[in-house]
Design an enzyme around this catalytic site. Structure first.
Site, PDB file in Angstrom:
ATOM      1  N   GLN A  65       0.792  -1.215   0.077  1.00  0.00           N
ATOM      2  CA  GLN A  65      -0.116  -0.007   0.247  1.00  0.00           C
ATOM      3  C   GLN A  65       0.603   1.135   0.035  1.00  0.00           C
ATOM      4  O   GLN A  65       0.213   2.418  -0.095  1.00  0.00           O
ATOM      5  CB  GLN A  65      -1.127   0.045   1.090  1.00  0.00           C
ATOM      6  CG  GLN A  65      -1.772  -1.206   1.405  1.00  0.00           C
ATOM      7  CD  GLN A  65      -2.447  -1.220   2.506  1.00  0.00           C
ATOM      8  OE1 GLN A  65      -2.685  -2.124   3.306  1.00  0.00           O
ATOM      9  NE2 GLN A  65      -3.107  -0.067   3.104  1.00  0.00           N
ATOM     10  N   PHE A 103      -5.932  -4.320   3.424  1.00  0.00           N
ATOM     11  CA  PHE A 103      -6.723  -4.135   4.653  1.00  0.00           C
ATOM     12  C   PHE A 103      -5.649  -3.610   5.580  1.00  0.00           C
ATOM     13  O   PHE A 103      -6.100  -3.760   6.563  1.00  0.00           O
ATOM     14  CB  PHE A 103      -7.234  -5.586   4.919  1.00  0.00           C
ATOM     15  CG  PHE A 103      -8.051  -6.151   3.907  1.00  0.00           C
ATOM     16  CD1 PHE A 103      -9.218  -5.639   3.696  1.00  0.00           C
ATOM     17  CD2 PHE A 103      -7.671  -7.127   3.483  1.00  0.00           C
ATOM     18  CE1 PHE A 103     -10.252  -6.076   2.640  1.00  0.00           C
ATOM     19  CE2 PHE A 103      -8.486  -7.964   2.173  1.00  0.00           C
ATOM     20  CZ  PHE A 103      -9.654  -7.363   1.999  1.00  0.00           C
ATOM     21  N   GLU A 134       0.467  -1.769   4.853  1.00  0.00           N
ATOM     22  CA  GLU A 134       0.824  -0.323   4.756  1.00  0.00           C
ATOM     23  C   GLU A 134       2.305  -0.250   5.268  1.00  0.00           C
ATOM     24  O   GLU A 134       3.082   0.694   4.829  1.00  0.00           O
ATOM     25  CB  GLU A 134      -0.172   0.262   5.854  1.00  0.00           C
ATOM     26  CG  GLU A 134       0.174   1.729   6.003  1.00  0.00           C
ATOM     27  CD  GLU A 134      -0.747   2.541   6.745  1.00  0.00           C
ATOM     28  OE1 GLU A 134      -1.941   2.228   6.965  1.00  0.00           O
ATOM     29  OE2 GLU A 134      -0.488   3.671   7.538  1.00  0.00           O
ATOM     30  N   ARG A 164      -5.701   6.972  17.019  1.00  0.00           N
ATOM     31  CA  ARG A 164      -7.012   6.832  16.509  1.00  0.00           C
ATOM     32  C   ARG A 164      -7.987   6.132  17.509  1.00  0.00           C
ATOM     33  O   ARG A 164      -9.233   6.795  17.582  1.00  0.00           O
ATOM     34  CB  ARG A 164      -7.015   6.285  15.293  1.00  0.00           C
ATOM     35  CG  ARG A 164      -8.358   6.369  14.434  1.00  0.00           C
ATOM     36  CD  ARG A 164      -8.097   5.969  12.813  1.00  0.00           C
ATOM     37  NE  ARG A 164      -7.444   6.637  11.990  1.00  0.00           N
ATOM     38  CZ  ARG A 164      -8.226   7.724  11.301  1.00  0.00           C
ATOM     39  NH1 ARG A 164      -9.773   7.770  11.450  1.00  0.00           N
ATOM     40  NH2 ARG A 164      -7.839   8.516  10.374  1.00  0.00           N
ATOM     41  N   ARG A 220      -7.473  -2.145   8.785  1.00  0.00           N
ATOM     42  CA  ARG A 220      -8.898  -1.391   8.616  1.00  0.00           C
ATOM     43  C   ARG A 220      -9.655  -0.922   9.768  1.00  0.00           C
ATOM     44  O   ARG A 220     -10.148  -1.667  10.623  1.00  0.00           O
ATOM     45  CB  ARG A 220      -9.805  -2.284   7.616  1.00  0.00           C
ATOM     46  CG  ARG A 220     -10.797  -1.714   6.770  1.00  0.00           C
ATOM     47  CD  ARG A 220     -11.652  -2.736   5.713  1.00  0.00           C
ATOM     48  NE  ARG A 220     -12.138  -2.062   4.970  1.00  0.00           N
ATOM     49  CZ  ARG A 220     -13.023  -2.856   3.761  1.00  0.00           C
ATOM     50  NH1 ARG A 220     -12.767  -4.141   3.971  1.00  0.00           N
ATOM     51  NH2 ARG A 220     -13.501  -2.034   3.046  1.00  0.00           N
ATOM     52  N   PHE A 266      -7.822   1.025  11.916  1.00  0.00           N
ATOM     53  CA  PHE A 266      -6.693   1.515  12.451  1.00  0.00           C
ATOM     54  C   PHE A 266      -6.946   2.195  14.066  1.00  0.00           C
ATOM     55  O   PHE A 266      -6.545   3.409  14.202  1.00  0.00           O
ATOM     56  CB  PHE A 266      -6.070   2.801  11.611  1.00  0.00           C
ATOM     57  CG  PHE A 266      -4.845   3.010  11.620  1.00  0.00           C
ATOM     58  CD1 PHE A 266      -3.737   2.340  11.113  1.00  0.00           C
ATOM     59  CD2 PHE A 266      -4.397   4.199  12.437  1.00  0.00           C
ATOM     60  CE1 PHE A 266      -2.492   2.704  11.126  1.00  0.00           C
ATOM     61  CE2 PHE A 266      -3.057   4.490  12.430  1.00  0.00           C
ATOM     62  CZ  PHE A 266      -2.113   3.770  11.887  1.00  0.00           C
ATOM     63  N   ALA A 268      -5.929   5.042   5.562  1.00  0.00           N
ATOM     64  CA  ALA A 268      -6.793   6.016   6.293  1.00  0.00           C
ATOM     65  C   ALA A 268      -7.893   6.450   5.550  1.00  0.00           C
ATOM     66  O   ALA A 268      -8.496   7.452   5.569  1.00  0.00           O
ATOM     67  CB  ALA A 268      -5.848   7.206   6.594  1.00  0.00           C
ATOM     68  N   GLU A 326     -12.956   2.641   5.453  1.00  0.00           N
ATOM     69  CA  GLU A 326     -12.942   2.236   6.553  1.00  0.00           C
ATOM     70  C   GLU A 326     -14.208   2.103   7.288  1.00  0.00           C
ATOM     71  O   GLU A 326     -14.663   1.120   8.068  1.00  0.00           O
ATOM     72  CB  GLU A 326     -11.637   2.375   7.452  1.00  0.00           C
ATOM     73  CG  GLU A 326     -10.418   2.303   6.751  1.00  0.00           C
ATOM     74  CD  GLU A 326      -9.254   3.359   7.376  1.00  0.00           C
ATOM     75  OE1 GLU A 326      -9.284   4.284   7.130  1.00  0.00           O
ATOM     76  OE2 GLU A 326      -8.531   2.621   8.268  1.00  0.00           O
TER      77      GLU A 326
HETATM   78  N1  MTE Z   1     -11.048  -3.168  -0.068  1.00  0.00           N
HETATM   79  C1  MTE Z   1     -10.627  -4.340  -0.702  1.00  0.00           C
HETATM   80  N2  MTE Z   1     -11.362  -4.876  -1.399  1.00  0.00           N
HETATM   81  N3  MTE Z   1      -9.397  -4.354  -0.206  1.00  0.00           N
HETATM   82  C2  MTE Z   1      -8.721  -3.878   0.585  1.00  0.00           C
HETATM   83  O1  MTE Z   1      -7.319  -4.342   0.988  1.00  0.00           O
HETATM   84  N4  MTE Z   1      -8.455  -1.812   2.362  1.00  0.00           N
HETATM   85  C3  MTE Z   1      -9.122  -1.034   3.095  1.00  0.00           C
HETATM   86  C4  MTE Z   1     -10.261  -0.382   2.213  1.00  0.00           C
HETATM   87  N5  MTE Z   1     -10.869  -1.150   1.504  1.00  0.00           N
HETATM   88  C5  MTE Z   1      -9.173  -2.688   1.215  1.00  0.00           C
HETATM   89  C6  MTE Z   1     -10.325  -2.289   0.897  1.00  0.00           C
HETATM   90  C7  MTE Z   1      -8.506  -0.212   4.071  1.00  0.00           C
HETATM   91  S1  MTE Z   1      -7.703  -0.906   5.287  1.00  0.00           S
HETATM   92  C8  MTE Z   1      -8.218   1.100   3.572  1.00  0.00           C
HETATM   93  S2  MTE Z   1      -7.399   2.074   4.406  1.00  0.00           S
HETATM   94  C9  MTE Z   1      -9.133   1.543   2.173  1.00  0.00           C
HETATM   95  O2  MTE Z   1      -9.586   0.533   1.463  1.00  0.00           O
HETATM   96  C10 MTE Z   1      -7.809   2.013   1.625  1.00  0.00           C
HETATM   97  O3  MTE Z   1      -8.377   2.533   0.117  1.00  0.00           O
HETATM   98  P1  MTE Z   1      -8.993   3.775   0.033  1.00  0.00           P
HETATM   99  O4  MTE Z   1      -8.400   5.026   0.787  1.00  0.00           O
HETATM  100  O5  MTE Z   1      -8.759   4.286  -1.564  1.00  0.00           O
HETATM  101  O6  MTE Z   1     -10.370   3.764   0.304  1.00  0.00           O
HETATM  102  N1  HPA Z   2      -4.487   5.489   9.189  1.00  0.00           N
HETATM  103  C1  HPA Z   2      -3.717   4.726   8.582  1.00  0.00           C
HETATM  104  N2  HPA Z   2      -2.523   4.880   8.470  1.00  0.00           N
HETATM  105  C2  HPA Z   2      -1.942   5.848   9.284  1.00  0.00           C
HETATM  106  C3  HPA Z   2      -2.876   6.733  10.040  1.00  0.00           C
HETATM  107  C4  HPA Z   2      -4.212   6.659   9.915  1.00  0.00           C
HETATM  108  O1  HPA Z   2      -5.032   7.241  10.463  1.00  0.00           O
HETATM  109  N3  HPA Z   2      -1.985   7.817  10.737  1.00  0.00           N
HETATM  110  C5  HPA Z   2      -0.718   7.415  10.457  1.00  0.00           C
HETATM  111  N4  HPA Z   2      -0.782   6.321   9.632  1.00  0.00           N
HETATM  112 MO1  MOS Z   3      -6.118   1.125   5.991  1.00  0.00          MO
HETATM  113  S1  MOS Z   3      -5.781   0.208   7.825  1.00  0.00           S
HETATM  114  O1  MOS Z   3      -5.804   2.780   6.620  1.00  0.00           O
HETATM  115  O2  MOS Z   3      -4.696   0.850   5.181  1.00  0.00           O
END
Ligand code: MTE
Ligand code: HPA
Ligand code: MOS
Length: 777
Positions: A209, A240, A244, A322, A354, A356, A523, A725
């Site tokens: 990520q 997920f 990260e 968080r 997800r 966090f 995030a 999330e």
């Molecule tokens: N959806 C799918 N299909 N696969 C993933 O790994 N990760 C989640 C969420 N949805 C995830 C997912 C997490 S932890 C985050 S932070 C967000 O997607 C990140 O993507 P976005 O910021 O584009 O929503």
């Molecule tokens: N979400 C995910 N990753 C992060 C964050 C958060 O709020 N802050 C620092 N790293």
């Molecule tokens: Mo999502 S836990 O912020 O990768």
């Protein structure tokens, strides 16, 4: 025609449409390529990690001779072989890629073996002899807390005087809640493919990520400049949060082999190694104390969290932040003291997942509310209502951010109505009074989730847009695709700006050489940040093309209209591609790098005060469950969800995100249980022992709706809201419904932690039954 009229005529045609994921067909046909599907270059080596067999020990010697003697083995490398820094910590130093003298968790990476094929490498890794002096492990969070073993200092959010307010309140309740961790269980385990280039260059394909962090850490490990390393990722098979920070371990080890051998190296973890060697959601213990009046209105709340960091900090600090900034959830708490300890244990270093920290904070306050309601014999939803942020209570969070876009009452009322709460509540109560074996439960909960990285500097993104002379568009940005649909959303933004077909926008792999210094896609900010960066880049190019078109047609720029792949001035028009050619002929730049930084946010990490979030996202869910009181089995029979996503960029993608997040959240609080044995060995390392929700666990009646189409108050890209999330925390409603079912036995507060596995439910049922019997005696 004024520009205002033009703006009105140009209805949004692509943004806001429920368009399928760009790779949806390829995903299901098996044609979407993941790193393991890439054609391997000749001479590719395969890596396998040597992992610590003990939770705590002194590494006195390593003997790889037997492994090295095996046919096809290219070598073994460990800490002493790292030419640069043996470091992978995302925030702190002292978090080694390869263990040095002290082993701190079972599954800790000691070294890497590489061989001509994976099976050989894996067998050889098992033959590396380790001379270890065992030390006593600290496996328990509370034990670490007693010993004051922490990985980062205590964090506290303090507002008013909670202790005094609680002591003075008419009712005081307290409790302890234990919540489990969670494995990400992405379908694609961690993987990297490192390819050495000429002159010390290194190309790393990483399932990450955070390509920038992989780039920088690989450079640091190899002792070279960041400009010699490029990290690329087309897609992940799920992240997920698990990808990260920790992909640096995998990419770093693979790159080291590539440098040492001059050959490409692929490192893919088997599921059991992935689960043993990489971190999970932090399990927490929380002790809380609340003071209320007779209506359940909270006067003061104290919560002291003990988080399992594992052996090193990784992202534990911000995860706790968080949790502390989500302990209020939807509720105004005038006097608050929330504290978080980052407990160091001899278990794998936990990481982003997800939500966090948000889930841990939100389940805590929801358990507190549930307890207040049951102790005071009040309707839990009324207790929620009297505490909601709003004009009757207040709109200041304990950390100093005002709630300015409150939609709590709206989402609550809407979900109670659409779920037919009243009718079903009465029906379930009737059912429970007649059926002693199968108890049913019903619960509603709201979620308010703060959108932005809680570290202000991370809230920035870049994008690169090129318009080619045939009118096709190349799009690149710092965000990564993990299945969440980010790429199609950002492509929609660009297609919308130029008013061209979505097919004209080419979605490309994330690459540190194209867009530098990016943040993790995390995030939930991926589309907010990268969508806006791409919007800015595309808008800048469009402004230049508009000037060219105005000149070409001999009209004012305000009369130029981009629509359906053509560029119009009154009755005349040319194609978008023709305009691109005209612009080129006039030597106008058709490429742009956009950069976006989220406005309005600031955070003082010492005082734990500020405006950490650009805005809040709101949602509410009603869950119904059936609990078998003889086996402890539970089932979610129906879930109704309403989620605010502002004006959605892509409601089809958003619905999928809501469904997936809810089920993943439900898994966290019901069936997913990590289990370490007494020696600190993780015994749940695959699907046979670690149960994630399957298709049959999805509620048979699952009514998921986007609240409405109200634009975000804040100026986000096309006024959308983040979605990745927030709905995960709505899964907690299933746990609350299980509590409701158990409470129907004796009317008291169920003694139930999370996850509510059948064992835990059976235990809580037993306690409720004996309490009832005791009361009858
Ligand atoms: N959806 C799918 N299909 N696969 C993933 O790994 N990760 C989640 C969420 N949805 C995830 C997912 C997490 S932890 C985050 S932070 C967000 O997607 C990140 O993507 P976005 O910021 O584009 O929503
Ligand atoms: N979400 C995910 N990753 C992060 C964050 C958060 O709020 N802050 C620092 N790293
Ligand atoms: Mo999502 S836990 O912020 O990768």
């Amino acid at each position: 025609m004024s520009s205002e009229t033009a703006a009105r005529i140009v209805q949004r045609s692509i943004v806001g449409k429920g368009i399928a994921h760009d790779s949806a067909a390829r995903h299901v046909a098996g044609e979407a390529a993941y790193i393991d599907d890439m054609p391997e270059l000749p001479g590719t080596l395969h890596g396998a990690l040597v992992l610590s067999p003990v939770a705590h020990g002194r590494l006195k010697g390593v003997d790889a001779s037997e492994a090295l003697a095996m046919e096809g083995v290219a070598g073994f490398w460990s800490a002493g072989d790292v030419p640069g820094h043996n470091e992978v910590g995302p925030i702190h130093t002292g978090e080694p890629l390869f263990a040095e003298t002290i082993l701190e968790h079972e599954g800790q990476v000691i070294g890497i073996v590489a061989a001509r094929d994976f099976e050989t490498a894996y067998r050889a890794a098992k033959r590396v002899r380790l001379d270890i002096e065992k030390l006593d492990p600290v496996l328990d969070i509370e034990e670490a807390h007693r010993r004051k073993n922490y990985v980062v200092p205590l964090q506290e959010v303090v507002d008013g005087d909670a202790a005094t307010a609680i002591d003075a309140a008419p009712h005081v309740f307290s409790g302890t809640l234990r919540m489990g961790g969670q494995d990400h269980f992405y379908l694609e385990t961690h993987i990297a493919y490192a390819i050495p280039g000429e002159n010390g260059e290194m190309l790393v394909h990483s399932s990450t990520q955070h390509p920038t962090e992989v780039q920088h850490h690989v450079a640091g490990i190899l002792g070279i400049h960041a400009n010699a390393v490029e990290c690329q990722v087309r897609r992940m098979g799920g992240g997920f949060g698990g990808k990260e920070s920790q992909p640096t371990i995998i990419a770093g080890a693979a790159a080291l082999v590539a440098v040492k051998t001059g050959r490409p190296c692929k490192l893919r973890l088997k599921r059991r190694d992935d689960m043993a060697a990489t971190g999970k959601r932090h399990d927490f213990v929380v002790h809380w104390r609340v003071g209320t009046d007779a209506t359940g209105r909270i006067h003061g709340l104290e919560a002291e969290y003990l988080a399992r960091a594992g052996n090193v900090a990784d992202l534990t600090g911000p995860v706790i932040t968080r949790a502390l900034t989500h302990t209020d959830n939807a509720y105004h708490i005038a006097h608050a003291r929330f504290a978080g300890h980052a407990c160091k244990t001899n278990t794998v270093s936990n990481t982003a997942f997800r939500g966090f920290g948000g889930p841990q904070g939100i389940i805590t306050i929801e358990a507190v509310i549930d307890t207040i309601a049951r102790k005071l014999k009040l309707d839990p939803n009324r207790v929620r209502g009297v505490n909601y942020y709003g004009s009757d209570t207040g709109d200041m969070t304990p950390y100093g951010q005002k709630v300015e876009d409150n939609r709590l009452v709206e989402v609550t009322e809407a979900v109670l109505a659409s779920s037919e709460w009243q009718r079903r509540r009465a029906e379930i109560d009737r059912h429970n009074s007649a059926d002693p074996v199968i108890r049913r439960g019903l619960a509603m909960m709201p979620v308010k989730f703060g959108i932005s990285f809680n570290l202000t500097s991370l809230n920035q993104a870049g994008a690169l847009v090129h318009v080619y002379l045939d009118g096709s568009i190349f799009l690149n940005h710092g965000g990564t695709e993990m299945g969440q649909g980010l790429f199609v959303k950002v492509a929609q933004v660009v297609a919308e700006v130029f008013q061209v077909d979505l097919d004209m926008v080419r979605i490309s792999s994330t690459a540190t050489g194209k867009v530098p210094n990016t943040s993790a896609t995390a995030a939930s900010t991926g589309s907010d940040l990268n969508g806006m960066a791409a919007y800015k880049a595309a808008t800048a190019i469009k402004a230049r093309m508009t000037r060219v078109a105005a000149e070409h047609f001999g009209v004012g720029e305000e009369l130029i209209l981009f629509r359906e792949g053509r560029v119009h001035a009154g009755n005349e028009s040319i194609s978008f591609g023709e305009l691109a050619k005209l612009a080129w002929a006039k030597r106008v730049q058709l490429s742009e790098a956009g950069h976006y930084a989220t406005p309005k946010i600031h955070w003082d990490g010492k005082a734990m005060k500020g405006r950490p979030f650009f805005y809040f996202s709101y949602g509410a869910a009603v869950a119904e469950v059936a609990v078998d009181t003889l086996t402890g089995e539970t089932r979610c029979l129906r879930a109704d969800i309403l989620q605010d996503v502002g004006s959605p960029l892509n409601p089809a993608i958003d619905l999928g995100q809501i469904e997936g997040a809810f089920v993943q959240g439900m898994g966290w609080v019901t069936c997913e249980e990590l289990w370490w044995d007494g020696a600190g060995k993780l015994r749940t390392v695959g699907p046979s022992t670690y149960k994630i929700p399957g298709s049959r666990d999805v509620p048979p009646a699952f009514n998921v709706r986007i609240l409405d189409n109200l634009p975000n108050r804040e100026e986000t890209v096309y006024r959308s809201k983040a979605i990745g999330e927030p709905p995960l925390m709505l899964g907690i409603s299933v746990w609350l419904a299980i509590r409701d079912a158990i409470a129907s036995i004796d009317g008291d507060v169920p003694d139930l932690d999370a996850p509510a596995t059948p064992e835990a439910v059976l235990r809580a049922v037993g306690i409720a039954k004996s309490r009832k019997q005791g009361a009858l005696l």
